[in-house]
Design a protein around this motif. Structure first.
Motif, PDB file in Angstrom:
ATOM      1  N   VAL A   1       0.845  -1.190   0.000  1.00 30.02           N
ATOM      2  CA  VAL A   1       0.000   0.000   0.000  1.00 30.02           C
ATOM      3  C   VAL A   1       0.881   1.240   0.000  1.00 30.02           C
ATOM      4  CG1 VAL A   1      -1.921  -1.123   1.182  1.00 30.02           C
ATOM      5  CG2 VAL A   1      -0.122  -0.030   2.524  1.00 30.02           C
ATOM      6  N   ALA A   2       0.212   2.371  -0.325  1.00 23.29           N
ATOM      7  CA  ALA A   2       0.844   3.685  -0.218  1.00 23.29           C
ATOM      8  C   ALA A   2       0.148   4.431   0.895  1.00 23.29           C
ATOM      9  CB  ALA A   2       0.748   4.447  -1.534  1.00 23.29           C
ATOM     10  N   ILE A   3       0.907   4.873   1.894  1.00 19.82           N
ATOM     11  CA  ILE A   3       0.337   5.500   3.100  1.00 19.82           C
ATOM     12  C   ILE A   3       0.705   6.969   3.076  1.00 19.82           C
ATOM     13  CG2 ILE A   3       0.354   5.507   5.612  1.00 19.82           C
ATOM     14  CD1 ILE A   3       1.092   2.526   5.500  1.00 19.82           C
ATOM     15  N   LYS A   4      -0.337   7.831   3.047  1.00 19.51           N
ATOM     16  CA  LYS A   4      -0.113   9.278   3.061  1.00 19.51           C
ATOM     17  C   LYS A   4      -0.465   9.796   4.439  1.00 19.51           C
ATOM     18  CE  LYS A   4      -2.835  12.273   0.905  1.00 19.51           C
ATOM     19  NZ  LYS A   4      -3.421  13.089  -0.187  1.00 19.51           N
TER      20      LYS A   4
ATOM     21  N   PRO B   1      -8.240   7.609  11.214  1.00 19.57           N
ATOM     22  CA  PRO B   1      -8.733   8.939  11.605  1.00 19.57           C
ATOM     23  C   PRO B   1      -7.926   9.558  12.732  1.00 19.57           C
ATOM     24  CG  PRO B   1     -10.534   7.369  11.386  1.00 19.57           C
ATOM     25  CD  PRO B   1      -9.261   6.569  11.352  1.00 19.57           C
ATOM     26  N   ASP B   2      -7.401   8.733  13.631  1.00 26.35           N
ATOM     27  CA  ASP B   2      -6.665   9.290  14.770  1.00 26.35           C
ATOM     28  C   ASP B   2      -5.398  10.029  14.332  1.00 26.35           C
ATOM     29  OD1 ASP B   2      -8.575   8.185  16.403  1.00 26.35           O
ATOM     30  OD2 ASP B   2      -7.461   6.291  16.598  1.00 26.35           O
ATOM     31  N   ALA B   3      -4.716   9.556  13.285  1.00 24.84           N
ATOM     32  CA  ALA B   3      -3.464  10.173  12.831  1.00 24.84           C
ATOM     33  C   ALA B   3      -3.621  10.874  11.490  1.00 24.84           C
ATOM     34  CB  ALA B   3      -2.366   9.109  12.726  1.00 24.84           C
ATOM     35  N   TYR B   4      -4.882  11.026  11.017  1.00 22.44           N
ATOM     36  CA  TYR B   4      -5.140  11.656   9.723  1.00 22.44           C
ATOM     37  C   TYR B   4      -4.256  11.021   8.636  1.00 22.44           C
ATOM     38  CZ  TYR B   4      -7.610  15.144  12.459  1.00 22.44           C
ATOM     39  OH  TYR B   4      -8.478  15.769  13.309  1.00 22.44           O
ATOM     40  N   THR B   5      -4.347   9.729   8.526  1.00 19.08           N
ATOM     41  CA  THR B   5      -3.544   8.971   7.585  1.00 19.08           C
ATOM     42  C   THR B   5      -4.468   8.246   6.615  1.00 19.08           C
ATOM     43  OG1 THR B   5      -1.813   8.647   9.232  1.00 19.08           O
ATOM     44  CG2 THR B   5      -1.794   7.190   7.327  1.00 19.08           C
ATOM     45  N   LEU B   6      -4.119   8.355   5.291  1.00 16.41           N
ATOM     46  CA  LEU B   6      -4.895   7.690   4.252  1.00 16.41           C
ATOM     47  C   LEU B   6      -4.070   6.556   3.659  1.00 16.41           C
ATOM     48  CD1 LEU B   6      -6.301  10.849   2.423  1.00 16.41           C
ATOM     49  CD2 LEU B   6      -7.495   9.383   4.065  1.00 16.41           C
ATOM     50  N   VAL B   7      -4.763   5.458   3.312  1.00 13.27           N
ATOM     51  CA  VAL B   7      -4.112   4.271   2.775  1.00 13.27           C
ATOM     52  C   VAL B   7      -4.660   4.049   1.368  1.00 13.27           C
ATOM     53  CG1 VAL B   7      -3.644   1.821   3.060  1.00 13.27           C
ATOM     54  CG2 VAL B   7      -3.866   3.300   5.077  1.00 13.27           C
TER      55      VAL B   7
END
Length: 900
Positions: free
Chosen positions: A566-569, A605-611
């Motif tokens: 995956v790509a994690i932003k 949602p806790d770290a504002y991270t999109l996968v």
């Protein structure tokens, strides 16, 4: 000295030539029976002066001048210079020369004045050198067509006796140099008058000397008045001069008075008595004793005090009497002898006058008896006077010799004094230099002492600073120790808080599952939520080696989440995209599906991270710039990407119930999968347009907001008005289309393409890395892109009705390439696992090593034989060196090679 012989009746002394000395001697001259004392000759004056010929080369001529001064013996120096007028005039400012014959009279006069002024400056420099050496000098110059002819003219005009000049032109001195090298020196040596003594000098050394001719002495004396000799003549004493005089002067004068008649009769009687003629004795014969010597010496001693004053008077009286009593030249004779001869002549004349009235017979008897005796006595005294005169001349010659010797000694003393002066001057100069060096040493010592004082002050200051620094270090060490302790406590607290947070998250998830609570979930049920712990494990705690991108929003990492790449932003807290943008991207990508939209797998949602799904070919920006040496995109692939981008923008702009405007369309947000299929990403600043918003007309919706995005791709009308519409994405699409055509940077690209089209030079702008573009299609795409980039949005085309109708036929014309969504070169590329990690080529004999990677057998053996015992991929030490053939991979590679 002349020797006198006596005759029975008359004595005629013959005086040899007496060499007149060169310096300080009065010349004794006889002219018409009168003794004259003259000054020193010009040759004597010239011998007191040394002429030195100099030239334009001050360095060489200076050595010649110094040699002449050092060997002058105290004589005066005269610097000689020959000015040769130049035949060309240099034009200042033009850098050219013209002939004198072509110049005006005023130009020639000005040029000649400049040459003479430079000549005088040069001569003054030589005179200054002589003055510094303590020698008085003068200058002498002339103008001539050549230097050697000018020197000869000066020698003849000034009667130069001693000349010093250069011996070799542009030659260095050597001990073997014995001959003249200069043509000028050779010409002067051969053509100079014989009386000139010439010394030729080279680099301060005497090379050659041309001595003066041996006849120089006679030449000098012959130029002076010649003394007269008394010569016998039958019956009469006559005057004669040296053989250099004309024969007329040797003729006997006519005797017209009675005394002369008497002399004729006396000489005739003497001949009848058998007297021998008077003959001048040779210089080797000895004089006979003179009977009247003692009386003459007594009389001379009586009148010795008045000899000098009366000499000239007695000689003039004898010369003016006109008698031939022996009209003999009296060279320095005593005045007593002249007075006695004068009294005898007067007595004879008076007797002659008294006897004029007597009978002739008585006169003859008296004359024959009385006058003969008187004449014999007078002539005897004349002889004695001549002897005395010769002795006086000898004494004077001796005195002159003593004077010359004295002058020589004076010159020697002057030379010694000059040398002493030079030595004293040199000593004074050495003392002055030593004093100057001593002064410099004192100044240096003072400077060193001052630097030492400053260094000591700095040392004391540094010591105090070091002491303060040591104290500060000690304080900092205490603070660091305290900080470490505090950090350890903070770390322990953080670990405890993380554990508590993870426990709370698990409890919350469990609680939501039990109660069916969807409060956090605005997310759809099929949307995955990940914990921060899972994200950290997937990225190895966000290790830098896994970072694959970074921008203003944050960083993107490659990770393995639940066994899936995956790509994690992860959003940066300080970025422009905050919680609102994060939630907006989640809402859009979780509800909208399209083949050319990036797939959002889930979020934290806790770290504002999109996968997101991982796309291995990176962004379009990287491929256009060929980052990491990636293969350039072909023109077919670029047409395919443009068509796919147009398709997804049409889909977004026509979505219901809200039209979606991306707002940041650029190559960096267009990702490519393994088959080079493009996927649009990054919807953080997208906007949803609804009919409730203000609209321009019934067909155009807008959203007023502050402009955000990348400047080079932003709609100019959006920047000026803040009104975001679907035509804003059309402008960005036009810029991307121009970049696909040219491969150039976005700024100013539309003006470059417009100019190329107007000049018919579009081919020069097309990206050569894409291959040979079909010119018709390239020109059609360029016109289409420029329409999309119009400044006024109303002039931009519609993507669905205008742009798609152009792009779709182009994609179809690509044939088989479009069906596979890749260019020919991409289709021919082998899978990456077919490539040997060492050789970067398709493997022929794949072998598995101890590290688990597959290599080309030959390449890995070369690696191991080169002394390596570690893995080429992980750099870890290999547990063994055994290789296992990978037959399955070898079969796949062979099948692929057969199909390609």
């Amino acid at each position: 000295m002349a020797v006198v012989s006596r005759a029975p009746l008359g004595i005629t002394p013959s005086v040899d030539r007496i060499r007149i000395h060169e310096i300080g001697v009065s010349a004794i001259m006889a002219s018409g029976g009168e003794a004259v004392a003259g000054p020193a000759t010009p040759a004597a004056v010239e011998d007191m002066k040394i002429y030195v010929a100099v030239g334009n080369n001050v360095k060489e001529s200076k050595l010649t001048l110094i040699w002449a001064v050092q060997n002058s013996g105290g004589k005066q120096i005269c610097v000689v210079y020959v000015l040769v007028p130049s035949q060309k005039i240099r034009m200042e400012g033009l850098g050219a020369e013209i002939l004198v014959s072509s110049a005006t009279d005023q130009m020639v006069r000005t040029h000649r004045e400049t040459e003479r002024r430079n000549m005088h400056m040069l001569l003054d420099e030589y005179l200054k050198i002589c003055s510094q050496m303590g020698v008085r000098a003068e200058k002498r110059f002339t103008e001539a067509l050549s230097i050697e002819k000018g020197i000869l003219e000066l020698i003849r005009a000034d009667g130069i006796r001693k000349l010093v000049m250069g011996a070799a032109a542009d030659k260095r001195y050597s001990k073997r140099m014995m001959e003249l090298k200069s043509k000028k020196a050779i010409f002067v040596r051969d053509e100079a008058p014989p009386f000139c003594h010439i010394s030729f000098i080279c680099s301060g050394h005497l090379i050659h000397t041309r001595e003066a001719s041996a006849d120089l002495a006679d030449t000098e004396v012959s130029s002076l008045p010649v003394p007269i000799n008394i010569t016998p003549d039958p019956g009469l004493a006559t005057l004669s001069r040296s053989p250099s005089e004309t024969p007329r002067r040797n003729e006997a004068p006519k005797l017209t008075n009675p005394v002369q008649d008497m002399f004729s009769r006396v000489f005739s009687n003497s001949e009848r008595r058998g007297a021998r003629p008077i003959v001048s004795s040779s210089p080797e014969s000895n004089p006979e004793p003179i009977t009247a010597q003692s009386s003459l010496e007594r009389e001379e001693s009586y009148h010795g005090s008045e000899r000098s004053s009366r000499r000239s008077h007695s000689q003039s009286s004898v010369a003016s009497s006109g008698s031939s009593i022996g009209a003999t030249e009296m060279i320095s004779s005593p005045p007593v002898r002249a007075e006695m001869i004068e009294r005898r002549v007067e007595t004879i004349q008076s007797n002659r006058n008294d006897e004029d009235s007597a009978p002739s017979s008585m006169l003859d008897v008296n004359v024959n008896d009385n006058l003969c005796d008187q004449l014999e006595q007078a002539l005897t005294e004349v002889e004695n006077a001549k002897v005395d005169a010769l002795q006086e001349a000898m004494r004077r010659a001796k005195a002159e010799k003593d004077v010359i010797e004295g002058m020589r000694r004076v010159k020697a003393l002057e030379s010694l004094c000059a040398e002493e002066h030079k030595l004293r001057k040199k000593i004074e100069e050495d003392l002055a230099r030593e004093e100057e060096e001593l002064s410099k040493m004192k100044n240096q010592r003072d400077g060193v002492l001052e630097e030492l004082r400053i260094a000591l002050d700095q040392k004391s200051s540094l010591e105090s600073q070091i002491a303060e620094t040591e104290q500060i270090v000690k304080d900092l060490e205490q603070k660091i120790i305290s900080a470490v302790d505090l950090l350890q406590s903070f770390h322990e607290e953080r670990c405890e808080l993380q554990i508590e947070r993870d426990n709370a998250l698990r409890e919350a998830e469990e609680l939501r599952r039990r109660q069916g609570d969807t409060s956090s979930g605005t997310f759809p049920q099929y949307f995955s939520e990940f914990s921060l712990l899972e994200i950290e494990e997937a990225t190895r705690n966000f290790h830098p080696s896994l970072k694959i991108g970074e921008g203003g929003y944050g960083s993107i990492y490659k990770g393995f989440l639940r066994h899936t790449p995956v790509a994690i932003k992860m959003l940066n807290p300080h970025s422009l995209q905050g919680p609102q943008e994060f939630q907006q991207e989640v809402d859009v990508l979780s509800k909208v599906r399209h083949p050319n939209l990036v797939t959002l797998i889930g979020a934290c949602p806790d770290a504002y991270t999109l996968v997101y799904e991982y796309l291995r070919n990176g962004s379009l920006e990287d491929r256009l710039s060929c980052c990491d040496n990636t293969t350039p995109l072909s023109w077919q692939t670029r047409i395919q990407i443009a068509t796919e981008l147009c398709s997804v923008l049409i889909f977004l702009h026509s979505s219901k119930p809200h039209n979606i405007v991306h707002g940041d369309v650029k190559p960096a947000n267009i990702l490519l999968d393994s088959h080079l299929v493009s996927k649009l990403s990054d919807f953080g600043i997208c906007r949803l347009l609804s009919h409730n918003e203000h609209s321009i007309d019934s067909n155009t919706l807008l959203y007023r907001t502050d402009p955000k995005g990348t400047f080079a791709y932003m709609d100019p009308e959006f920047l000026s008005t803040g009104e975001l519409t679907t035509k804003s994405d059309v402008y960005s699409f036009g810029i991307i289309l121009l970049r696909l055509l040219t491969g150039r940077p976005p700024l100013g690209i539309s003006k470059e393409v417009q100019y190329a089209l107007s000049t018919g030079n579009l081919t020069s702008l097309l990206d050569p890395l894409a291959g040979d573009w079909p010119y018709v299609q390239a020109e059609q795409l360029a016109h289409l892109a420029l329409r999309c980039c119009e400044m006024n949005r109303r002039d931009r085309p519609d993507l669905g009705s205008d742009v798609w109708r152009v792009l779709e036929p182009m994609r179809a014309s690509c044939g088989a390439f479009s069906s596979f969504r890749m260019g020919s070169e991409e289709r021919c590329q082998p899978p990456p696992y077919f490539i040997c990690p060492i050789l970067q080529e398709v493997m022929q004999d794949p072998q598995v090593a101890a590290d688990g990677f597959t290599y080309e057998a030959e390449a890995l053996r070369g690696w191991l034989e080169g002394g390596h015992d570690n893995s080429p991929m992980t750099n870890l030490q290999l547990s063994h060196r055994n290789l296992v053939p990978n037959r399955a991979l070898r079969s796949a590679i062979q099948e692929w090679l057969q199909n390609h």
